[in-house]
Structure formats: C-alpha cells, structure tokens
Design a protein around this motif. Sequence first.
Motif, PDB file in Angstrom:
ATOM      1  N   LEU A 162      57.998  98.977 -43.720  1.00  0.00           N
ATOM      2  CA  LEU A 162      56.481  98.976 -43.742  1.00  0.00           C
ATOM      3  C   LEU A 162      55.949  99.025 -44.984  1.00  0.00           C
ATOM      4  O   LEU A 162      55.022  98.449 -45.177  1.00  0.00           O
ATOM      5  CB  LEU A 162      56.283 100.233 -42.990  1.00  0.00           C
ATOM      6  N   ARG A 163      56.309  99.924 -45.885  1.00  0.00           N
ATOM      7  CA  ARG A 163      55.942  99.993 -47.344  1.00  0.00           C
ATOM      8  C   ARG A 163      55.998  98.572 -48.015  1.00  0.00           C
ATOM      9  O   ARG A 163      55.271  98.122 -48.635  1.00  0.00           O
ATOM     10  CB  ARG A 163      56.211 101.113 -47.747  1.00  0.00           C
ATOM     11  N   VAL A 164      57.269  98.043 -47.666  1.00  0.00           N
ATOM     12  CA  VAL A 164      57.392  96.749 -48.371  1.00  0.00           C
ATOM     13  C   VAL A 164      56.382  95.556 -47.821  1.00  0.00           C
ATOM     14  O   VAL A 164      55.861  94.892 -48.850  1.00  0.00           O
ATOM     15  CB  VAL A 164      58.649  96.361 -48.234  1.00  0.00           C
ATOM     16  N   ALA A 179      64.322 103.054 -42.330  1.00  0.00           N
ATOM     17  CA  ALA A 179      64.380 101.613 -42.541  1.00  0.00           C
ATOM     18  C   ALA A 179      63.065 101.141 -41.864  1.00  0.00           C
ATOM     19  O   ALA A 179      62.506 100.209 -42.751  1.00  0.00           O
ATOM     20  CB  ALA A 179      65.509 100.951 -41.753  1.00  0.00           C
ATOM     21  N   ALA A 180      62.530 101.635 -41.026  1.00  0.00           N
ATOM     22  CA  ALA A 180      61.307 101.237 -40.433  1.00  0.00           C
ATOM     23  C   ALA A 180      60.201 101.632 -41.532  1.00  0.00           C
ATOM     24  O   ALA A 180      59.271 100.822 -41.675  1.00  0.00           O
ATOM     25  CB  ALA A 180      60.944 101.559 -39.104  1.00  0.00           C
ATOM     26  N   ALA A 191      46.513 101.867 -45.855  1.00  0.00           N
ATOM     27  CA  ALA A 191      47.956 102.113 -45.283  1.00  0.00           C
ATOM     28  C   ALA A 191      48.836 102.467 -46.291  1.00  0.00           C
ATOM     29  O   ALA A 191      49.590 103.564 -46.262  1.00  0.00           O
ATOM     30  CB  ALA A 191      48.324 100.920 -44.648  1.00  0.00           C
ATOM     31  N   LYS A 192      48.641 102.026 -47.445  1.00  0.00           N
ATOM     32  CA  LYS A 192      49.330 102.447 -48.634  1.00  0.00           C
ATOM     33  C   LYS A 192      49.362 103.883 -48.982  1.00  0.00           C
ATOM     34  O   LYS A 192      50.218 104.804 -49.253  1.00  0.00           O
ATOM     35  CB  LYS A 192      49.212 101.503 -49.867  1.00  0.00           C
ATOM     36  N   LEU A 243      55.985  98.251 -36.971  1.00  0.00           N
ATOM     37  CA  LEU A 243      56.819  98.821 -37.503  1.00  0.00           C
ATOM     38  C   LEU A 243      56.320 100.302 -37.424  1.00  0.00           C
ATOM     39  O   LEU A 243      57.248 101.203 -37.130  1.00  0.00           O
ATOM     40  CB  LEU A 243      56.946  98.658 -38.862  1.00  0.00           C
ATOM     41  N   MET A 244      55.069 100.554 -37.336  1.00  0.00           N
ATOM     42  CA  MET A 244      54.669 102.034 -37.138  1.00  0.00           C
ATOM     43  C   MET A 244      54.974 102.479 -35.567  1.00  0.00           C
ATOM     44  O   MET A 244      55.148 103.582 -35.449  1.00  0.00           O
ATOM     45  CB  MET A 244      53.223 102.144 -37.634  1.00  0.00           C
ATOM     46  N   VAL A 245      54.711 101.689 -34.683  1.00  0.00           N
ATOM     47  CA  VAL A 245      54.990 101.613 -33.060  1.00  0.00           C
ATOM     48  C   VAL A 245      56.512 102.097 -33.140  1.00  0.00           C
ATOM     49  O   VAL A 245      56.866 102.996 -32.487  1.00  0.00           O
ATOM     50  CB  VAL A 245      54.573 100.531 -32.326  1.00  0.00           C
ATOM     51  N   ALA A 246      57.199 101.319 -33.802  1.00  0.00           N
ATOM     52  CA  ALA A 246      58.803 101.461 -33.792  1.00  0.00           C
ATOM     53  C   ALA A 246      58.893 103.016 -34.239  1.00  0.00           C
ATOM     54  O   ALA A 246      59.897 103.735 -33.661  1.00  0.00           O
ATOM     55  CB  ALA A 246      59.487 100.548 -34.474  1.00  0.00           C
ATOM     56  N   VAL A 247      58.209 103.634 -35.312  1.00  0.00           N
ATOM     57  CA  VAL A 247      58.762 104.687 -35.934  1.00  0.00           C
ATOM     58  C   VAL A 247      58.378 105.979 -34.821  1.00  0.00           C
ATOM     59  O   VAL A 247      58.856 106.609 -34.447  1.00  0.00           O
ATOM     60  CB  VAL A 247      57.734 105.157 -37.146  1.00  0.00           C
TER      61      VAL A 247
END
Length: 331
Positions: A239-241, A234-235, A187-188, A259-263
């Motif tokens: 997500l990265r944090v 922001a999402a 993911a990173k 968070l990725m779904v939110a994107v």
Amino acid sequence: MTFDDTLPLIFMALMGVSMLTYVVLDGYDLGVGLLMHRATDDQKDVMVASIGPFWDANETWLVLGVGILLIAFPKAHGMVLTALYLPVALMLIGLVLRGVAFDFRVKARDTHKHAWNRVFFAGSGLASVSQGWMLGHYITGLNTGWQYDLFAAAIALALPAAYVLLGAGWLIMKTDGELQAQAVKWAKLAWVPVVVGMGLISIATPWVSGTVRDRWFSMPAFIALLPIPLMTVAALGLLRVSLGWKRVLGPQCWVPFVLMVAVFFLGFFGLAYSIYPYVVMDRLTLQQAASSPASLKVILVGVALTVPMIAAYTVFAYRVFWGKAGELKYA
C-alpha cells in the motif's frame, strides 16, 4: 453435529460478516469525515458527494449485526451493552451528528456551513473513537482494570487512523485532480500511525488476553497462523509503495483502497480465530449465549429473506453510483 447444533455457528458467522461489512463500508466514509477539516470548501463538497449515495445505507449493516446479536444471542447482547453502555451511546450520538450535519450543510447559509462541516467531522471522530474503545474491551472479554482501559484506548486511537487511511484510499479511487493528489498525501500521513498502532496492538493483545496468547503462540497453531500477520505486513508495505506510483492517480487508483480492505479482512479472520467459540471472550460460548433452536429456526427464515435483499441493494447502489465523484449539486 446436528442442524440444531450448527444454528448458533451460522448466526455467529452472519453477525461477523455483517460487522465486517459495516466496518469496511462505513469505515471509509467515517475516514472521509475525519479528513474534512483538512480540505478546502470546494474539496469538502466533492468529498461529501463521493460518499453521498452510500453512507446512510452502509450503516444498515451495523443495524443487521446488532439485530442478530439481540435476537440470536440475547444473553451476550445484554452483557455487552451493559458493559459498554456509555461508548455505545457516544457512538450513536456521533452517527446522529453525522446524519444531521450531512443534511443541514446542504441548505445552510455560507456563514453556517463551516459549523456543520465541523459537526460532521466531530460526529465522525466520536463514532470512530467509540468503536475502537468498544472493540478493545470486547477483545479482552469486557474485563475492567487499567491495563484493559489502556489497551482499549490504544485501539480507540488506531481505528480512526485506519479509517482515515481507508477514507483516503476511497478518495484516491473516487476523485481526480487536486483532491486526488491531496488524498495521496493524506494516505501517506495516515500510513505511519496505522502501522505503528497495529504493531503495538499486536504486541499488547497476548499480554492482556491469555486466551489469545495460548491460541496464537502454541504449536503448531503458530505456524499455521503465521500467513495472516505476514500477509498483513505485505499488504501494508505494498500500500505504501503504491502511493508513490504515478499510475495511482490514473488506472491504478483502486489499489490503495483494495489493499486497505484486505488489511481489514485479515484482521477480521485473526479476530474470529481468537474469539471462537466464544460470543463474549472467556464468558459466553455460542451454545451458552444462543436462543433456543426453535427460535433460531424462525429467525433464520427472516434472515434468509432480509440479508440477500440488503446485499443486493448494496451491490446495486455501488454499481449505479460507481465512477468518479463530480461536483456536489442539489435540486
């Protein structure tokens, strides 16, 4: 506005929701397929087990969305498929390869299993790239020219990266142990190209589409729409944090996926605003592309029966097979 006038809008909304649901649900299992080549043999079995109960049913939403386009907006259906015949065919080939590989890898000998894993990866990649190419040309109204092809190519690369990030988020949520930790690393790695791709596409879209430019950069629409890109940034930042949290390997394993779904949801709302009231950008409006009101009323009865059934089955399947994926076993 009469009920007859609102029918095209109802079907456009249903088609949009169907396609968004497909992109989110099939997106994560396409992402898992794209990550297959990075995993060990044991990890591949767990990865397949994590999507096994869902992936085939997820594609039902694609069938529903295309079906609504065909019966509710036949003119747009003909125009879109005529312009995008080749990428549609390639996408279907990719989906078929995934289905065949998914079943054949089960009974294949150890010497052949690696080949079917590669087919599963190739099918996932072909379907993802084709979808990105189609989306790019759809946004620009199916126009032809090097700048439109370049824009479509950018999305054809960015969408698979987004699927990979979504798929990694799914694995973080559905697995544990070594594979879960590996999914965090994946993911990173995927986060960077997703952010860069989305940034470049956001800059390029107003350049290739005058309609999008006028809608997003005119006042006061610009101020009203500003929360969409801000919430997207922001999402992605959160997500990265979250990928650095220790608890992401425990009780907060759901955070990156959500968070990725939110994107994806925010991107959908931005796209819907950019396109409306067109079914095909700058070419066909809802009213121009829609079937007759009498036909839409008949179709609405069928949709009112089938959509709740598909939604109920989807919810039921995810509820039954929720929880961590275990070792892949076959009777």
